[in-house]
Design an enzyme around this catalytic site. Structure first.
Site, PDB file in Angstrom:
ATOM      1  N   GLU A   1      44.120  36.044  44.677  1.00 24.55           N
ATOM      2  CA  GLU A   1      44.348  37.491  44.660  1.00 24.55           C
ATOM      3  C   GLU A   1      44.358  38.018  43.226  1.00 24.55           C
ATOM      4  O   GLU A   1      43.877  39.126  42.964  1.00 24.55           O
ATOM      5  CB  GLU A   1      45.671  37.831  45.351  1.00 24.55           C
ATOM      6  CG  GLU A   1      45.621  37.694  46.857  1.00 24.55           C
ATOM      7  CD  GLU A   1      44.848  38.835  47.524  1.00 24.55           C
ATOM      8  OE1 GLU A   1      44.523  39.817  46.835  1.00 24.55           O
ATOM      9  OE2 GLU A   1      44.571  38.733  48.725  1.00 24.55           O
TER      10      GLU A   1
ATOM     11  N   GLU B   1      41.790  41.004  42.225  1.00 25.88           N
ATOM     12  CA  GLU B   1      42.308  42.326  41.891  1.00 25.88           C
ATOM     13  C   GLU B   1      42.253  42.657  40.407  1.00 25.88           C
ATOM     14  O   GLU B   1      42.323  43.825  40.037  1.00 25.88           O
ATOM     15  CB  GLU B   1      43.744  42.473  42.400  1.00 25.88           C
ATOM     16  CG  GLU B   1      43.822  42.390  43.910  1.00 25.88           C
ATOM     17  CD  GLU B   1      45.137  42.909  44.451  1.00 25.88           C
ATOM     18  OE1 GLU B   1      45.150  43.342  45.605  1.00 25.88           O
ATOM     19  OE2 GLU B   1      46.141  42.876  43.720  1.00 25.88           O
TER      20      GLU B   1
ATOM     21  N   GLU C   1      43.146  51.243  36.320  1.00 24.62           N
ATOM     22  CA  GLU C   1      43.668  50.640  37.535  1.00 24.62           C
ATOM     23  C   GLU C   1      44.394  49.330  37.254  1.00 24.62           C
ATOM     24  O   GLU C   1      45.183  48.878  38.061  1.00 24.62           O
ATOM     25  CB  GLU C   1      42.515  50.380  38.511  1.00 24.62           C
ATOM     26  CG  GLU C   1      41.873  51.641  39.030  1.00 24.62           C
ATOM     27  CD  GLU C   1      42.820  52.437  39.931  1.00 24.62           C
ATOM     28  OE1 GLU C   1      43.564  51.794  40.689  1.00 24.62           O
ATOM     29  OE2 GLU C   1      42.806  53.676  39.858  1.00 24.62           O
TER      30      GLU C   1
ATOM     31  N   GLY D   1      48.394  40.972  44.102  1.00 23.07           N
ATOM     32  CA  GLY D   1      48.800  40.118  45.214  1.00 23.07           C
ATOM     33  C   GLY D   1      48.140  40.554  46.496  1.00 23.07           C
ATOM     34  O   GLY D   1      47.379  41.518  46.527  1.00 23.07           O
TER      35      GLY D   1
END
Lengths: 257, 257
Positions: free
Chosen positions: B88, B92, B147, B70
DNA sequence: GTAATAGTGTCTGTTAGACAGTATAGG
DNA sequence: CCTATACTGTCTAACAGACACTATTAC
């Protein structure tokens, strides 16, 4: 001082927010921020109809049209949106001291929903009991100058409301119709919190769903589902026909706040 | 130029927003504005478990904890929150081209939910089909350096997530459990949009609700409710036992987008 | 054949809805 | 008595859940 007007949370302690996380790879001031508003949709049951409390706009845009009570969230004082909805309701309509909490419905963020600037609104709704009506001006038939009044939901047309509020009202009304039973909404419209009559619940249910439901079957269903118990007394006479018994719901007494 | 950085809608035409409504009794710059963010909760079904896609925070606050993908809504470019959630997610996690639209869950506006400044977030969720997994890194067992990875919802604990995201996830998970049937959620987890097998739906339903449901009864119910029709073919063999038939749903084909 | 999974049939208790019947008030 | 409203009983068809049974694959 930075040009931003974002308030650091721990201002006195460490300085502005940029000092708090100097290694932050992103800077919130690099992003535009929207104005943040709330709208409050207050419903009541009146003479068998579902009504909503609206205010008449006194200025452009949409001067003369009707809109939900609402306004900007007071970020500076760290107000959350729910508090803002309650506060704006009081400021604009005089309605204070809600017995329960408003329910969040949806947040609208289309860029063009306000013709002036980018504004987002979180919409709350609340079903108001009869004993909470006192501070609200009574509707006056044909009095267009009234600034605050109840409108039967069925009588509101698209051209009557400003902004995207008619769209919001339609979505919200559909939500209430579809979820009246599951969300126990009839209990929230009925007077006296935990003491009520079955015909009152039935009337509220029909008003919410815009559907005719057999009263006898409804009584049986609601008594079973909510474990209702007759609690003595009858509705004061004065009406015609047999007076209704009072009921209460032990198990879920506070679920209807 | 005013000190505000609110964008006037009709800038080239009439000037700044203050010129548009000079008689406005209120001025939006008199109110602080929040940062406006979105969070995206992406779920999938993997080996019979409900999983969620999270990213590991690389910096404070909550460095090393997991969070929903986000970020800030791009107000300057008049982006709405739903677009922001999709953008987003892509930035990401690399996940792009969602086949359906995410669903708005709730907007959180507690002043203290971000330790740095007043931030509000609108949370969206999306149930992802198997064929959309391609861009997402596969989970590596015990690899804490990854990640971006899927986490089984049942394995997430409070201390593992940053901000108020664990609270949000809990509320959202309860919502999915309670509304799996009504919102037709199993269809949104199952491969190939309109062609699926009954065991797939059953597995999705059990993963969503965390409950055991008799498979035979579920097959009968789902076939009746959604007017499912056997559409020829069987699930490619390779598994053990009788292969499942493929079904389709004519009437509500596009309702599951 | 066995093992394993897919799907159907059957029974039972519960529920929803239509609607008839009874109960309690005022007049 | 009548009318009007508030319930309650009864019947039926649909439904949900437990669980036995059949069907189709791999081996």
């Amino acid at each position: 001082m930075a040009t931003t007007n974002i308030i650091p949370v721990k201002q006195g302690k460490k300085g502005t927010y940029l000092d708090l996380y100097p290694e932050s790879s992103y800077d919130p001031t690099a992003f535009e921020r929207p104005t943040y508003a709330v709208d409050m949709a207050i419903f009541r049951l009146f003479e068998g109809q579902l009504e909503i409390l609206l205010i008449k706009r006194g200025q452009d845009p949409f001067k003369g049209r009707w809109a939900f009570p609402g306004g900007f969230v007071d970020i500076r004082n760290r107000e959350c949106s729910e508090q803002a909805a309650v506060r704006e309701l009081k400021e604009e309509t005089g309605v204070a001291d809600l017995k329960g909490t408003p329910t969040q419905f949806h947040t609208f963020s289309d860029a063009n929903r306000d013709p002036r600037w980018y504004n987002i609104s979180t919409v709350y709704y609340y079903l108001m009991r009869e004993e909470e009506w006192t501070r609200v001006p009574a509707p006056k038939e044909g009095d267009d100058a009234a600034e605050v009044r109840w409108w039967p939901v069925s009588k509101i047309t698209k051209g009557k409301m400003g902004f995207d509020h008619y769209t919001i009202l339609t979505l919200l009304h559909m939500h209430l119709m579809a979820n009246a039973w599951e969300l126990s909404l009839p209990f929230k419209l009925v007077p006296k919190r935990s003491v009520f009559t079955l015909p009152e619940l039935h009337e509220a249910y029909e008003a919410l769903t815009s559907a005719k439901v057999d009263a006898g079957n409804f009584y049986k269903a609601v008594k079973k589902r909510y474990m209702l118990r007759r609690c003595g007394g009858k509705k004061a006479a004065g009406g015609v026909g047999r007076p209704a018994d009072y009921y209460t719901s032990d198990g879920v007494r506070d679920a209807f706040a």
